[in-house]
Design a protein around this motif. Structure first.
Motif, short mmCIF file in Angstrom:
data_model
loop_
_atom_site.label_atom_id
_atom_site.label_comp_id
_atom_site.label_asym_id
_atom_site.label_seq_id
_atom_site.Cartn_x
_atom_site.Cartn_y
_atom_site.Cartn_z
N ASP A 96 40.73 49.60 44.66
CA ASP A 96 41.41 50.43 43.30
C ASP A 96 42.97 50.74 43.70
OD1 ASP A 96 41.20 52.48 44.75
OD2 ASP A 96 40.29 53.64 43.17
N ARG A 148 48.29 46.18 35.63
CA ARG A 148 47.20 47.35 36.26
C ARG A 148 48.38 48.07 37.18
NH1 ARG A 148 41.71 45.24 38.64
NH2 ARG A 148 41.64 47.46 39.54
N GLU A 187 48.15 40.06 35.51
CA GLU A 187 47.08 41.18 35.37
C GLU A 187 47.24 42.27 36.44
OE1 GLU A 187 46.41 38.14 36.90
OE2 GLU A 187 45.45 36.88 35.33
N SER A 206 46.27 51.99 36.99
CA SER A 206 44.97 51.88 37.47
C SER A 206 44.63 51.17 38.64
CB SER A 206 43.93 51.11 36.39
OG SER A 206 44.47 49.67 36.35
N LEU A 207 45.80 50.46 39.24
CA LEU A 207 45.91 49.90 40.64
C LEU A 207 47.05 50.81 41.41
CD1 LEU A 207 44.94 47.96 42.75
CD2 LEU A 207 46.55 46.51 41.78
#
Length: 205
Positions: free
Chosen positions: A198, A161, A157, A166-167
């Motif tokens: 984030d 990301r 995951e 998104s990260l």
């Protein structure tokens, strides 16, 4: 065309890693377009494995819509990977992380295909010219791609990301992350799932 005639192609998990997922809106528009006008673009397969056109294929199956098949021939998985990377790198919607990752993976595939007769710098220079990078940037992206693949084993995951943007994690910290033991990765996952961060910077590491 009735359902039983739609061929059963399979997806390959490793090949799928090379394809940046599409946004929901794109998928909806594509489905509507294929539903209204049919599927113009051929689905590319190698043997029984989907290489290009996964979305089109699933939409055509869902609505029982005829599609054309383009059969590709590769000597090895590396050749297939190099092809997928090259095709994906033409996309306009790639995140900068996915772009780096694909260049790194394309380099690795090309190195494997050349069976080490060719100098690393030669292959990196050829790929670099194609995408306007110096050869050292290409080898740097190779390190980045390897680190992400290491990380994927422990935290898929987190890797997804990072790749979808998104990260936020710097190149250096991706390499640090890939070296962490699984317990630490799981701790990071909990942090991420709580939605409190984030980006992963030096302090979180």
């Amino acid at each position: 065309m009735s359902n039983h005639q739609i061929p059963d192609f399979e997806t390959d998990a490793e090949f799928l890693q090379l394809i940046q997922p599409r946004v929901e809106k794109y998928i909806e528009d594509l489905e509507e377009d294929i539903f209204d006008h049919g599927c113009d673009e051929a689905i590319c397969v190698w043997g029984n494995i989907l290489i290009d056109g996964h979305l089109r294929y699933s939409i055509c199956r869902k609505w029982d819509i005829h599609f054309n098949i383009r059969r590709l021939f590769f000597q090895s998985r590396d050749e297939a990977e190099a092809y997928i990377c090259t095709e994906q790198l033409k996309r306009k919607d790639l995140t900068s992380e996915y772009k780096k990752y694909l260049i790194g993976r394309r380099f690795r595939a090309d190195m494997n295909i050349s069976q080490k007769y060719v100098q690393k710098t030669e292959i990196a220079t050829i790929i670099g010219k194609e995408y306007n990078f110096g050869f050292s940037t290409v080898t740097k992206y190779d390190v980045y791609a390897r680190a992400l693949d290491e990380l994927r084993i422990k935290g898929p995951e987190i890797t997804s990301r990072i790749l979808n943007g998104s990260l936020r994690v710097s190149h250096e910290n991706v390499i640090e992350l890939s070296r962490l033991p699984i317990e630490d990765i799981n701790g990071l996952k909990r942090l991420l799932n709580s939605g409190s961060i984030d980006r992963i910077g030096y302090s979180q590491l």
